[in-house]
Enzyme design. Structure first.
Site, PDB file in Angstrom:
ATOM      1  N   LYS A 196      76.915  59.508  26.062  1.00  0.00           N
ATOM      2  CA  LYS A 196      77.924  58.562  26.548  1.00  0.00           C
ATOM      3  C   LYS A 196      77.226  57.438  27.313  1.00  0.00           C
ATOM      4  O   LYS A 196      76.680  57.667  28.390  1.00  0.00           O
ATOM      5  CB  LYS A 196      78.919  59.246  27.488  1.00  0.00           C
ATOM      6  CG  LYS A 196      80.100  58.329  27.804  1.00  0.00           C
ATOM      7  CD  LYS A 196      80.888  58.763  29.018  1.00  0.00           C
ATOM      8  CE  LYS A 196      80.275  58.340  30.297  1.00  0.00           C
ATOM      9  NZ  LYS A 196      80.102  56.882  30.448  1.00  0.00           N
ATOM     10  N   GLY A 222      71.904  57.994  36.540  1.00  0.00           N
ATOM     11  CA  GLY A 222      72.897  57.137  37.191  1.00  0.00           C
ATOM     12  C   GLY A 222      72.703  57.172  38.687  1.00  0.00           C
ATOM     13  O   GLY A 222      71.608  57.492  39.178  1.00  0.00           O
ATOM     14  N   SER A 223      73.751  56.873  39.413  1.00  0.00           N
ATOM     15  CA  SER A 223      73.638  56.789  40.876  1.00  0.00           C
ATOM     16  C   SER A 223      73.553  58.182  41.499  1.00  0.00           C
ATOM     17  O   SER A 223      74.020  59.170  40.920  1.00  0.00           O
ATOM     18  CB  SER A 223      74.851  56.054  41.425  1.00  0.00           C
ATOM     19  OG  SER A 223      76.020  56.788  41.106  1.00  0.00           O
ATOM     20  N   THR A 224      73.000  58.226  42.693  1.00  0.00           N
ATOM     21  CA  THR A 224      72.906  59.500  43.414  1.00  0.00           C
ATOM     22  C   THR A 224      74.296  60.032  43.729  1.00  0.00           C
ATOM     23  O   THR A 224      74.546  61.240  43.636  1.00  0.00           O
ATOM     24  CB  THR A 224      72.067  59.299  44.698  1.00  0.00           C
ATOM     25  OG1 THR A 224      70.731  58.982  44.280  1.00  0.00           O
ATOM     26  CG2 THR A 224      72.049  60.535  45.572  1.00  0.00           C
ATOM     27  N   GLU A 225      75.207  59.114  44.045  1.00  0.00           N
ATOM     28  CA  GLU A 225      76.577  59.533  44.374  1.00  0.00           C
ATOM     29  C   GLU A 225      77.211  60.316  43.207  1.00  0.00           C
ATOM     30  O   GLU A 225      77.718  61.419  43.384  1.00  0.00           O
ATOM     31  CB  GLU A 225      77.387  58.263  44.670  1.00  0.00           C
ATOM     32  CG  GLU A 225      78.798  58.508  45.115  1.00  0.00           C
ATOM     33  CD  GLU A 225      79.630  57.220  45.018  1.00  0.00           C
ATOM     34  OE1 GLU A 225      79.054  56.135  44.879  1.00  0.00           O
ATOM     35  OE2 GLU A 225      80.861  57.346  45.079  1.00  0.00           O
ATOM     36  N   ILE A 226      77.135  59.756  41.997  1.00  0.00           N
ATOM     37  CA  ILE A 226      77.731  60.439  40.837  1.00  0.00           C
ATOM     38  C   ILE A 226      76.865  61.641  40.446  1.00  0.00           C
ATOM     39  O   ILE A 226      77.372  62.669  40.007  1.00  0.00           O
ATOM     40  CB  ILE A 226      77.912  59.475  39.633  1.00  0.00           C
ATOM     41  CG1 ILE A 226      78.732  58.237  40.042  1.00  0.00           C
ATOM     42  CG2 ILE A 226      78.569  60.166  38.457  1.00  0.00           C
ATOM     43  CD1 ILE A 226      80.177  58.478  40.392  1.00  0.00           C
ATOM     44  N   GLY A 227      75.564  61.514  40.642  1.00  0.00           N
ATOM     45  CA  GLY A 227      74.664  62.638  40.331  1.00  0.00           C
ATOM     46  C   GLY A 227      75.036  63.892  41.105  1.00  0.00           C
ATOM     47  O   GLY A 227      74.995  65.005  40.573  1.00  0.00           O
ATOM     48  N   GLU A 267      68.407  61.938  36.925  1.00  0.00           N
ATOM     49  CA  GLU A 267      67.539  60.791  37.243  1.00  0.00           C
ATOM     50  C   GLU A 267      68.407  59.819  38.012  1.00  0.00           C
ATOM     51  O   GLU A 267      69.311  59.212  37.436  1.00  0.00           O
ATOM     52  CB  GLU A 267      67.023  60.138  35.958  1.00  0.00           C
ATOM     53  CG  GLU A 267      66.162  61.031  35.089  1.00  0.00           C
ATOM     54  CD  GLU A 267      64.840  61.391  35.730  1.00  0.00           C
ATOM     55  OE1 GLU A 267      64.477  60.803  36.764  1.00  0.00           O
ATOM     56  OE2 GLU A 267      64.168  62.293  35.210  1.00  0.00           O
ATOM     57  N   CYS A 293      66.226  51.260  38.689  1.00  0.00           N
ATOM     58  CA  CYS A 293      66.178  52.409  39.606  1.00  0.00           C
ATOM     59  C   CYS A 293      64.889  52.383  40.416  1.00  0.00           C
ATOM     60  O   CYS A 293      64.867  52.812  41.556  1.00  0.00           O
ATOM     61  CB  CYS A 293      66.316  53.698  38.829  1.00  0.00           C
ATOM     62  SG  CYS A 293      65.166  53.828  37.468  1.00  0.00           S
ATOM     63  N   GLU A 323      70.992  51.866  48.312  1.00  0.00           N
ATOM     64  CA  GLU A 323      70.582  51.190  47.075  1.00  0.00           C
ATOM     65  C   GLU A 323      71.570  50.060  46.772  1.00  0.00           C
ATOM     66  O   GLU A 323      72.742  50.313  46.516  1.00  0.00           O
ATOM     67  CB  GLU A 323      70.563  52.197  45.924  1.00  0.00           C
ATOM     68  CG  GLU A 323      69.997  51.622  44.662  1.00  0.00           C
ATOM     69  CD  GLU A 323      70.037  52.599  43.497  1.00  0.00           C
ATOM     70  OE1 GLU A 323      71.065  53.273  43.312  1.00  0.00           O
ATOM     71  OE2 GLU A 323      69.034  52.664  42.763  1.00  0.00           O
TER      72      GLU A 323
HETATM   73  P1  NAD Z   1      76.868  55.370  37.829  1.00  0.00           P
HETATM   74  O1  NAD Z   1      76.400  56.589  38.530  1.00  0.00           O
HETATM   75  O2  NAD Z   1      78.050  54.662  38.352  1.00  0.00           O
HETATM   76  O3  NAD Z   1      77.225  55.739  36.310  1.00  0.00           O
HETATM   77  C1  NAD Z   1      76.285  56.356  35.460  1.00  0.00           C
HETATM   78  C2  NAD Z   1      77.014  57.009  34.307  1.00  0.00           C
HETATM   79  O4  NAD Z   1      77.833  58.071  34.812  1.00  0.00           O
HETATM   80  C3  NAD Z   1      77.956  56.086  33.540  1.00  0.00           C
HETATM   81  O5  NAD Z   1      77.831  56.381  32.158  1.00  0.00           O
HETATM   82  C4  NAD Z   1      79.323  56.471  34.058  1.00  0.00           C
HETATM   83  O6  NAD Z   1      80.365  56.213  33.131  1.00  0.00           O
HETATM   84  C5  NAD Z   1      79.139  57.962  34.275  1.00  0.00           C
HETATM   85  N1  NAD Z   1      80.062  58.569  35.255  1.00  0.00           N
HETATM   86  C6  NAD Z   1      80.740  57.952  36.254  1.00  0.00           C
HETATM   87  N2  NAD Z   1      81.469  58.871  36.932  1.00  0.00           N
HETATM   88  C7  NAD Z   1      81.221  60.080  36.370  1.00  0.00           C
HETATM   89  C8  NAD Z   1      81.665  61.405  36.641  1.00  0.00           C
HETATM   90  N3  NAD Z   1      82.514  61.662  37.629  1.00  0.00           N
HETATM   91  N4  NAD Z   1      81.206  62.409  35.862  1.00  0.00           N
HETATM   92  C9  NAD Z   1      80.336  62.167  34.861  1.00  0.00           C
HETATM   93  N5  NAD Z   1      79.881  60.916  34.532  1.00  0.00           N
HETATM   94  C10 NAD Z   1      80.323  59.888  35.298  1.00  0.00           C
HETATM   95  O7  NAD Z   1      75.607  54.409  37.703  1.00  0.00           O
HETATM   96  P2  NAD Z   1      75.531  52.952  37.091  1.00  0.00           P
HETATM   97  O8  NAD Z   1      76.196  52.014  38.035  1.00  0.00           O
HETATM   98  O9  NAD Z   1      75.953  52.965  35.661  1.00  0.00           O
HETATM   99  O10 NAD Z   1      73.935  52.709  37.095  1.00  0.00           O
HETATM  100  C11 NAD Z   1      73.235  52.376  38.222  1.00  0.00           C
HETATM  101  C12 NAD Z   1      72.617  53.611  38.861  1.00  0.00           C
HETATM  102  O11 NAD Z   1      71.789  54.297  37.932  1.00  0.00           O
HETATM  103  C13 NAD Z   1      71.702  53.251  40.012  1.00  0.00           C
HETATM  104  O12 NAD Z   1      71.950  54.112  41.095  1.00  0.00           O
HETATM  105  C14 NAD Z   1      70.307  53.481  39.451  1.00  0.00           C
HETATM  106  O13 NAD Z   1      69.329  53.733  40.412  1.00  0.00           O
HETATM  107  C15 NAD Z   1      70.540  54.621  38.543  1.00  0.00           C
HETATM  108  N6  NAD Z   1      69.469  54.720  37.534  1.00  0.00           N
HETATM  109  C16 NAD Z   1      68.529  55.705  37.656  1.00  0.00           C
HETATM  110  C17 NAD Z   1      67.483  55.793  36.743  1.00  0.00           C
HETATM  111  C18 NAD Z   1      66.441  56.870  36.857  1.00  0.00           C
HETATM  112  O14 NAD Z   1      65.794  57.135  35.863  1.00  0.00           O
HETATM  113  N7  NAD Z   1      66.252  57.478  38.018  1.00  0.00           N
HETATM  114  C19 NAD Z   1      67.414  54.873  35.693  1.00  0.00           C
HETATM  115  C20 NAD Z   1      68.370  53.883  35.601  1.00  0.00           C
HETATM  116  C21 NAD Z   1      69.396  53.818  36.526  1.00  0.00           C
END
Ligand code: NAD
Length: 496
Positions: A176, A228-233, A250, A284, A383
């Site tokens: 996704k 994605g973000s740490t918050e959603i992670g 990640e 990131c 961030e």
């Molecule tokens: P995000 O966390 O908002 O979203 C990431 C993904 O998660 C999207 O596909 C989103 O649709 C999905 N998502 C949102 N809510 C969810 C939930 N409740 N359950 C499951 N999936 C959900 O991040 P973003 O704004 O798309 O990207 C920016 C973030 O990604 C930054 O924090 C950046 O540091 C991080 N990032 C990390 C790496 C790494 O390798 N460490 C690489 C690129 C980006």
């Protein structure tokens, strides 16, 4: 108007309720494509297709050579179609021409690297027993069905960082992309569909949190690979724990660069600007904090300011544009809010800080430089994910290391110095998964990548990244076939 369908079990489908969503170009906020918007029913159907494909053995039972050849076919087709993929990535994400050109190559390179790694026999015979007693073999088997969820900043590269190792390990996958950047992922689906990959092995759907949560909790899924973000992670980790899924995360970063007093300042200033402002800081691993001692502080801040004044803000399609729009209105608002927070916290705004004149129709923010930042300020701890660099003063080298490590994140870091031994000592002390010496942003598909602390769990890329898509199995083959010589003879089983 471009139109895209979701990709499930080798078929391009409309969403089960006919729902569609617009793809918006952040350069001028125009709608340039319409996409099918996956429902929960579509998500379940994609997971079921991946489950069926995995359980049938149609992919996992193939030889390493067969899997490698098909991954290479995907890599080659990405290369063939890179002009179209690049155009779509620029339109959906605001990536500049220069950045997205690199992305195309890096997407191809990730697929090519995993086509090679797919050939590696990961099994080993352990030297833990005597001849004639037992053989102890460790094998790595595909973990099964993978739910892969990715962000918008490097859309195709992030997709390939999940798809290629999953395929190399023998897994099947539901991917996704982020809602902002689903167009290039669905174009990638067409490329994958044109290869010899069996149906249902790769499925690509759209959607946001609701679809993501189904992917993370569905009992048919074995592994969640999230970027994605740490918050959603944190949410993903907690949701996946319900069925104790294998998880790699990640996440975000607030990476610090340290310029040592002996550094070549021409190199270190250009490099630090690249670290902080490449792709508008939407990386990131962005070097979003820069730590300097008193001795070079004023000179570096002045040089950085001059550098920013020369950056060309423009249309991302233009080959010489350095700074394009941010990905969305939401991101622009977030970054502008953080700039206000920085000003209120008492940091000194040296350059930028607003929407550049003449670019009000797009999601632009000027490259922004704050000096005299205290590491406890929110702009140094949170961030921002935008073109905002925070310069922090340190007393000396040890203080610089202390400040760099005073963060909840630990994704990357860097040190600039002419003395490699000294730089290596600093590099070893930084609590981060990747550290550069006199460089930034360069990652190798063969080297593990991931974060310390709240920047993640597990590693991607390289052999470690491949193993992350496997379960490890120990097979003990006993070679003592005389029951009286077994160690358990006389222990629990009554003897005749
Ligand atoms: P995000 O966390 O908002 O979203 C990431 C993904 O998660 C999207 O596909 C989103 O649709 C999905 N998502 C949102 N809510 C969810 C939930 N409740 N359950 C499951 N999936 C959900 O991040 P973003 O704004 O798309 O990207 C920016 C973030 O990604 C930054 O924090 C950046 O540091 C991080 N990032 C990390 C790496 C790494 O390798 N460490 C690489 C690129 C980006």
């Amino acid at each position: 108007m471009l139109e895209y369908k979701i990709y499930i079990n080798g078929e391009f489908r409309n969403s089960s309720d006919g729902g569609r969503v617009d793809a918006v170009n952040p350069y001028d906020r125009s709608v340039f494509a319409k996409l099918a918007k996956s429902t929960i029913a579509d998500t379940k159907s994609a997971i079921q297709a991946a489950r069926n494909a995995f359980d049938s053995g149609i992919w996992s039972d193939k030889s390493r050579e067969e899997r490698s050849a098909i991954i290479k076919q995907i890599a080659d087709k990405i290369k063939e179609n890179s002009a179209l993929l690049q155009e779509l990535e620029i339109k959906e994400s605001g990536s500049t021409f220069k950045k997205s050109k690199d992305d195309m190559f890096l997407t191809y390179r990730a697929a090519s690297t995993f086509a090679k790694l797919a050939l590696v026999d990961l099994s080993e015979v352990l030297p833990i027993s005597k001849e004639g007693v037992s053989k102890n073999i460790v094998v790595h088997e595909p973990v099964g069905v993978v739910s892969a969820i990715i962000p918008w900043n490097f859309p195709l590269q992030m997709a390939m960082w999940k798809i290629a190792p999953a395929l190399a390990a023998g897994c099947t996958i539901v991917l996704k992309p982020a809602p902002e950047t689903s167009v290039s992922a669905l174009e990638l689906a067409k490329i994958i569909d044109s290869t010899d990959l069996p149906k249902g092995v790769v499925n690509i759907i759209t959607g946001d949190a609701e679809v993501g949560e189904e992917m993370v909790t569905n009992p048919l899924v074995d592994k969640v690979a999230f970027t994605g973000s740490t918050e959603i992670g944190k949410k993903v980790m907690s949701l996946a724990s319900g069925s104790m899924k294998n998880v790699t995360l990640e996440l975000g970063g607030k990476s610090a660069g340290i310029i040592l007093d002996d550094a070549d300042l021409d190199l270190a200033v250009d490099g630090s600007a690249y670290a902080g402002y490449f792709h508008n800081g939407q990386c990131c691993v962005a070097g979003s904090r820069l730590i300097l001692t008193n001795k070079i502080y004023d000179e570096v801040v002045e040089r950085l300011k001059n550098k920013l004044a020369k950056m060309k803000i423009g249309n991302p399609m233009d080959k010489d544009t350095d700074i394009g729009p941010l990905v969305s209105d939401k991101q622009q608002k977030r970054v502008l809010e953080y700039i206000e927070i920085g000003k209120k916290e008492g940091a000194r705004l040296v350059y930028g800080g607003g929407v550049p004149k003449g670019f009000e129709t797009g999601c632009y923010v000027e490259p922004t430089l704050f000096a005299d930042v205290d590491n406890d300020m929110r702009i140094a701890q949170e961030e921002i994910f935008g073109p905002v660099l925070a310069v922090i003063k340190a007393k000396d080298e040890n203080d610089a290391i202390r400040i760099a490590n005073a963060s909840n994140f630990g994704l990357a870091g860097g040190v600039w110095s002419k003395d490699n031994d000294k730089a290596m000592k600093v590099a070893r002390k930084l609590k981060a998964g990747t550290v550069w010496v006199n460089e930034w942003h360069l990652l190798s598909d063969s080297a593990p990548f991931g974060g310390y602390k709240q920047s993640g769990v597990g590693r991607e890329l390289g052999l470690e990244g491949l193993k992350a898509y496997t379960e490890t199995k120990h097979i003990h083959v006993d070679e003592i076939l005389d029951r009286k010589k077994k160690f358990w003879y006389n222990v629990t089983v009554p003897q005749d």
